[in-house]
Design a protein around this motif. Structure first.
Motif, mmCIF file in Angstrom:
data_model
loop_
_atom_site.group_PDB
_atom_site.id
_atom_site.type_symbol
_atom_site.label_atom_id
_atom_site.label_comp_id
_atom_site.label_asym_id
_atom_site.label_seq_id
_atom_site.Cartn_x
_atom_site.Cartn_y
_atom_site.Cartn_z
ATOM 1 N N MET A 1 0.845 -1.188 0.000
ATOM 2 C CA MET A 1 0.000 0.000 0.000
ATOM 3 C C MET A 1 0.888 1.248 0.000
ATOM 4 O O MET A 1 1.919 1.290 0.651
ATOM 5 C CB MET A 1 -0.914 0.022 1.238
ATOM 6 C CG MET A 1 -1.824 -1.207 1.353
ATOM 7 S SD MET A 1 -3.009 -1.322 0.012
ATOM 8 C CE MET A 1 -4.148 -0.027 0.500
ATOM 9 N N SER A 153 -4.408 -6.052 2.055
ATOM 10 C CA SER A 153 -3.257 -5.322 1.513
ATOM 11 C C SER A 153 -2.570 -6.068 0.369
ATOM 12 O O SER A 153 -2.171 -5.469 -0.624
ATOM 13 C CB SER A 153 -2.227 -5.060 2.622
ATOM 14 O OG SER A 153 -2.729 -4.182 3.591
ATOM 15 N N VAL A 227 -6.076 -2.697 6.917
ATOM 16 C CA VAL A 227 -4.911 -3.078 6.129
ATOM 17 C C VAL A 227 -3.715 -3.207 7.040
ATOM 18 O O VAL A 227 -3.747 -2.812 8.211
ATOM 19 C CB VAL A 227 -4.635 -2.049 5.007
ATOM 20 C CG1 VAL A 227 -5.718 -2.127 3.933
ATOM 21 C CG2 VAL A 227 -4.563 -0.637 5.572
#
Length: 229
Positions: A1, A153, A227
């Motif tokens: 990310m 993620s 995430v």
């Protein structure tokens, strides 16, 4: 990310850097309690953001890749000390930015300030939910929560499940769950025996994400908050 900043404002943030720095694998770029004058943008590879618990265990909070902003919680801080640890998981490179440089930009650039504030708020919210899972549901719940976060993620849909396409070891999972590697291995084997997960080499495939969510009373918050980064 990657960073939550727009391309425009990420470029603006990078332009404030006064140096690029190579960081060897295993090196702490900052530690909790140290005086903090800088924050960093990850240019390559991965960093782990963590905090040590009272019994000496390391609780991992974020797994950060390219363009992630780390150490940013020191901006406009009065105590001047880092709250967490930042350690390179691989040979990495970062941009180094002085806190004062970003503080000056935030005071004169409203658009940039708004995005930066949203990014910091998101980071606080993500950390809050991770602490919540550990406190309310224990170390097993923290492990289940970690698997869900990694799936959001780095998950890749495959036949019959979601492949966690990230080379995360049992020890690293233990750090995210504030428990021992042996406990993680035992719990993963239990989930495997139930058909909840399976293994593809050193990677995990989740076959029933709903089972993990049910066990931690998942609140159904947006995936962007659930995430691992």
């Amino acid at each position: 990310m990657t960073s939550l900043l727009s391309d425009k404002n990420l470029k603006q943030l990078k332009s404030m850097a006064h140096a690029a720095q190579k960081v060897p694998k295993g090196t702490f770029i900052f530690r909790e309690g140290q005086a903090g004058e800088n924050f960093f943008i990850v240019l390559s590879r991965k960093f782990e953001i963590s905090k040590f618990t009272g019994d000496g265990k390391e609780l991992c909070l974020r797994l950060c890749g390219e363009n992630a902003v780390i150490g940013e919680l020191m901006v406009f801080s009065n105590n001047g000390k880092y709250l967490f640890n930042g350690r390179a998981l691989e040979d990495s490179e970062v941009l180094v930015i002085k806190n004062k440089a970003i503080e000056q930009e935030l005071l004169v650039n409203a658009e940039f300030a708004l995005e930066f504030l949203k990014m910091m708020t998101d980071h606080f919210r993500k950390q809050h939910t991770k602490f919540r899972d550990l406190v309310l549901y224990g170390k097993k719940g923290a492990l289940y929560s970690t698997l869900i976060r990694i799936s959001n993620s780095y998950g890749v849909k495959v036949n019959g499940g979601i492949l966690l396409d990230a080379p995360i070891t049992h020890q690293e999972l233990a750090n995210f769950s504030s428990t021992s590697r042996e406990s993680v291995t035992r719990e993963l084997n239990y989930l495997k025996s139930k058909g909840i997960i399976s293994f593809k080499g050193r990677k995990i495939i989740i076959h029933s994400l709903d089972y993990l969510k049910l066990k931690i009373n998942c609140e159904g918050c947006p995936a962007s908050y659930c995430v691992i980064d």
